[in-house]
Design a protein around this motif. Structure first.
Motif, PDB file in Angstrom:
ATOM      1  N   GLY A   1       0.744  -1.099  -0.062  1.00  0.00           N
ATOM      2  CA  GLY A   1       0.162   0.061   0.044  1.00  0.00           C
ATOM      3  C   GLY A   1       0.943   1.228   0.083  1.00  0.00           C
ATOM      4  O   GLY A   1       2.011   1.404  -0.502  1.00  0.00           O
ATOM      5  N   ASP A   2       0.468   2.230   0.638  1.00  0.00           N
ATOM      6  CA  ASP A   2       0.962   3.567   0.641  1.00  0.00           C
ATOM      7  C   ASP A   2       1.628   4.115   1.997  1.00  0.00           C
ATOM      8  O   ASP A   2       2.029   5.111   2.228  1.00  0.00           O
ATOM      9  N   LYS A   3       1.989   2.822   2.779  1.00  0.00           N
ATOM     10  CA  LYS A   3       2.999   3.166   3.913  1.00  0.00           C
ATOM     11  C   LYS A   3       4.246   3.386   3.748  1.00  0.00           C
ATOM     12  O   LYS A   3       4.904   4.145   4.614  1.00  0.00           O
ATOM     13  N   GLY A   4       5.109   2.962   2.667  1.00  0.00           N
ATOM     14  CA  GLY A   4       6.496   3.133   2.519  1.00  0.00           C
ATOM     15  C   GLY A   4       7.024   2.547   3.914  1.00  0.00           C
ATOM     16  O   GLY A   4       6.728   1.623   4.258  1.00  0.00           O
ATOM     17  N   GLY A   5       8.093   3.039   4.389  1.00  0.00           N
ATOM     18  CA  GLY A   5       8.935   2.432   5.395  1.00  0.00           C
ATOM     19  C   GLY A   5       8.410   2.751   6.786  1.00  0.00           C
ATOM     20  O   GLY A   5       9.094   2.067   7.815  1.00  0.00           O
ATOM     21  N   ARG A   6       7.320   3.501   7.254  1.00  0.00           N
ATOM     22  CA  ARG A   6       6.688   3.964   8.215  1.00  0.00           C
ATOM     23  C   ARG A   6       6.659   2.571   9.143  1.00  0.00           C
ATOM     24  O   ARG A   6       6.805   2.523  10.409  1.00  0.00           O
ATOM     25  N   GLU A   7       5.793   1.559   8.696  1.00  0.00           N
ATOM     26  CA  GLU A   7       5.261   0.469   9.451  1.00  0.00           C
ATOM     27  C   GLU A   7       6.625  -0.381   9.960  1.00  0.00           C
ATOM     28  O   GLU A   7       6.602  -0.945  10.970  1.00  0.00           O
ATOM     29  N   VAL A   8       7.613  -0.394   8.953  1.00  0.00           N
ATOM     30  CA  VAL A   8       8.901  -1.122   9.489  1.00  0.00           C
ATOM     31  C   VAL A   8       9.566  -0.308  10.634  1.00  0.00           C
ATOM     32  O   VAL A   8      10.092  -0.840  11.580  1.00  0.00           O
ATOM     33  N   ILE A   9       9.784   0.781  10.563  1.00  0.00           N
ATOM     34  CA  ILE A   9      10.094   1.494  11.588  1.00  0.00           C
ATOM     35  C   ILE A   9       9.497   1.495  12.948  1.00  0.00           C
ATOM     36  O   ILE A   9       9.854   1.262  14.051  1.00  0.00           O
ATOM     37  N   ARG A  10       8.116   1.587  12.528  1.00  0.00           N
ATOM     38  CA  ARG A  10       7.208   1.266  13.838  1.00  0.00           C
ATOM     39  C   ARG A  10       7.429  -0.208  14.693  1.00  0.00           C
ATOM     40  O   ARG A  10       7.679  -0.197  15.954  1.00  0.00           O
ATOM     41  N   GLN A  11       7.711  -1.140  13.789  1.00  0.00           N
ATOM     42  CA  GLN A  11       7.965  -2.314  14.185  1.00  0.00           C
ATOM     43  C   GLN A  11       9.281  -2.721  14.703  1.00  0.00           C
ATOM     44  O   GLN A  11       9.440  -3.521  15.875  1.00  0.00           O
ATOM     45  N   PHE A  12      10.343  -1.918  14.253  1.00  0.00           N
ATOM     46  CA  PHE A  12      11.363  -2.024  14.694  1.00  0.00           C
ATOM     47  C   PHE A  12      12.014  -1.045  15.496  1.00  0.00           C
ATOM     48  O   PHE A  12      13.272  -0.353  15.256  1.00  0.00           O
ATOM     49  N   SER A  13      11.446  -0.192  16.271  1.00  0.00           N
ATOM     50  CA  SER A  13      11.567   0.922  16.836  1.00  0.00           C
ATOM     51  C   SER A  13      12.799   0.732  17.938  1.00  0.00           C
ATOM     52  O   SER A  13      13.652   1.891  17.993  1.00  0.00           O
ATOM     53  N   GLY A  14      13.021  -0.274  18.525  1.00  0.00           N
ATOM     54  CA  GLY A  14      14.030  -0.698  19.394  1.00  0.00           C
ATOM     55  C   GLY A  14      15.305  -0.693  18.502  1.00  0.00           C
ATOM     56  O   GLY A  14      16.604  -0.728  19.116  1.00  0.00           O
ATOM     57  N   GLU A  15      15.458  -0.919  17.130  1.00  0.00           N
ATOM     58  CA  GLU A  15      16.381  -0.922  16.330  1.00  0.00           C
ATOM     59  C   GLU A  15      16.753   0.414  15.527  1.00  0.00           C
ATOM     60  O   GLU A  15      17.448   0.299  14.863  1.00  0.00           O
ATOM     61  N   THR A  16      16.002   1.343  16.086  1.00  0.00           N
ATOM     62  CA  THR A  16      15.886   2.722  15.368  1.00  0.00           C
ATOM     63  C   THR A  16      16.714   3.497  16.098  1.00  0.00           C
ATOM     64  O   THR A  16      16.457   4.000  17.227  1.00  0.00           O
ATOM     65  N   GLN A  17      17.519   4.439  15.418  1.00  0.00           N
ATOM     66  CA  GLN A  17      18.432   5.700  15.889  1.00  0.00           C
ATOM     67  C   GLN A  17      17.796   6.664  15.335  1.00  0.00           C
ATOM     68  O   GLN A  17      18.092   6.712  13.973  1.00  0.00           O
ATOM     69  N   THR A  18      17.368   7.896  16.323  1.00  0.00           N
ATOM     70  CA  THR A  18      17.088   9.063  15.630  1.00  0.00           C
ATOM     71  C   THR A  18      18.214  10.017  15.383  1.00  0.00           C
ATOM     72  O   THR A  18      19.279   9.879  16.303  1.00  0.00           O
ATOM     73  N   VAL A  19      18.608  10.904  14.487  1.00  0.00           N
ATOM     74  CA  VAL A  19      19.641  11.811  14.415  1.00  0.00           C
ATOM     75  C   VAL A  19      19.187  12.965  14.095  1.00  0.00           C
ATOM     76  O   VAL A  19      18.216  13.257  13.309  1.00  0.00           O
ATOM     77  N   GLU A  20      19.436  13.906  15.084  1.00  0.00           N
ATOM     78  CA  GLU A  20      18.875  15.156  15.328  1.00  0.00           C
ATOM     79  C   GLU A  20      19.307  16.317  14.385  1.00  0.00           C
ATOM     80  O   GLU A  20      20.652  16.056  14.203  1.00  0.00           O
TER      81      GLU A  20
END
Length: 202
Positions: free
Chosen positions: A159-178
């Motif tokens: 669908g039209d979700k792009g990578g947002r769903e993957v980021i949500r599922q793997f929030s513990g493996e995601t680093q934010t860069v300010e």
């Protein structure tokens, strides 16, 4: 010293511009089309290559994307299937040596080479995370970098979700860069475009 990983930029520019009512990638800002601003930012970055996924039905877009510094242009004839198809198309044509992909949106002309490089530098300096996402004064956005181990997850998106769903599922493996600046908003509507033009003269 950690070895540098081969990382490519993928620009997603195959949308149908339904809310805009006219092909937004070809709209102009500061003497260039919106897509050209994003291309310039990617080409001038530290990415090892640049791929652009476009809608072949947009007049002039192929020529606009086929410029020096762009490694590959993919014609997505299934753009009506949503953002996920563009995302997958970009992954399909990545070279086998690519160890990570950084995704940019073709309708964000205010993203600069600086933001791309900050994300790449964070990843190259600390490869412990699977995903590296830009943050603009606390507001998450693009670009977003995914290590190769996330590619299969991205290929499962629909669908039209792009990578947002993957980021949500793997929030513990995601680093934010300010990024330390205001959010480079999408140009989705005529009001968005007028807002962009106001910035041009401010």
């Amino acid at each position: 010293m950690t070895p540098q990983k081969n990382t490519w930029a993928i620009i997603l520019a195959a949308g149908q511009s339904k809310r805009m009512g006219t092909p937004k990638m070809m709209l102009r800002h500061k003497g260039k089309t919106l897509i050209q601003h994003v291309i310039d930012a990617a080409v001038n970055s530290k990415a090892d290559g640049v791929i652009i996924v476009i809608n072949p039905e947009v007049d002039g877009l192929l020529a606009e994307a086929s410029v020096p510094g762009v490694s590959k242009v993919f014609l997505n004839d299934q753009s009506d299937s949503g953002l996920s198809m563009s995302l997958k198309s970009g992954l399909y044509v990545l070279p086998s040596e690519a160890e990570a992909a950084i995704f940019l949106l073709g309708d964000q002309p205010l993203v600069t080479t600086r933001e791309i490089n900050l994300l790449l530098e964070e990843f190259q300096g600390n490869q412990a995370y699977s995903i590296y996402q830009s943050s603009y004064r606390g507001k998450k956005g693009h670009p977003v970098l995914f290590q190769r181990r996330m590619f299969d997850r991205l290929l499962d998106v629909k669908g039209d979700k792009g990578g947002r769903e993957v980021i949500r599922q793997f929030s513990g493996e995601t680093q934010t860069v300010e990024m330390g600046r205001s959010h480079p908003f999408d140009i989705d509507t005529k009001d968005d475009y007028r807002r962009l033009l106001r910035k041009e003269v401010s």
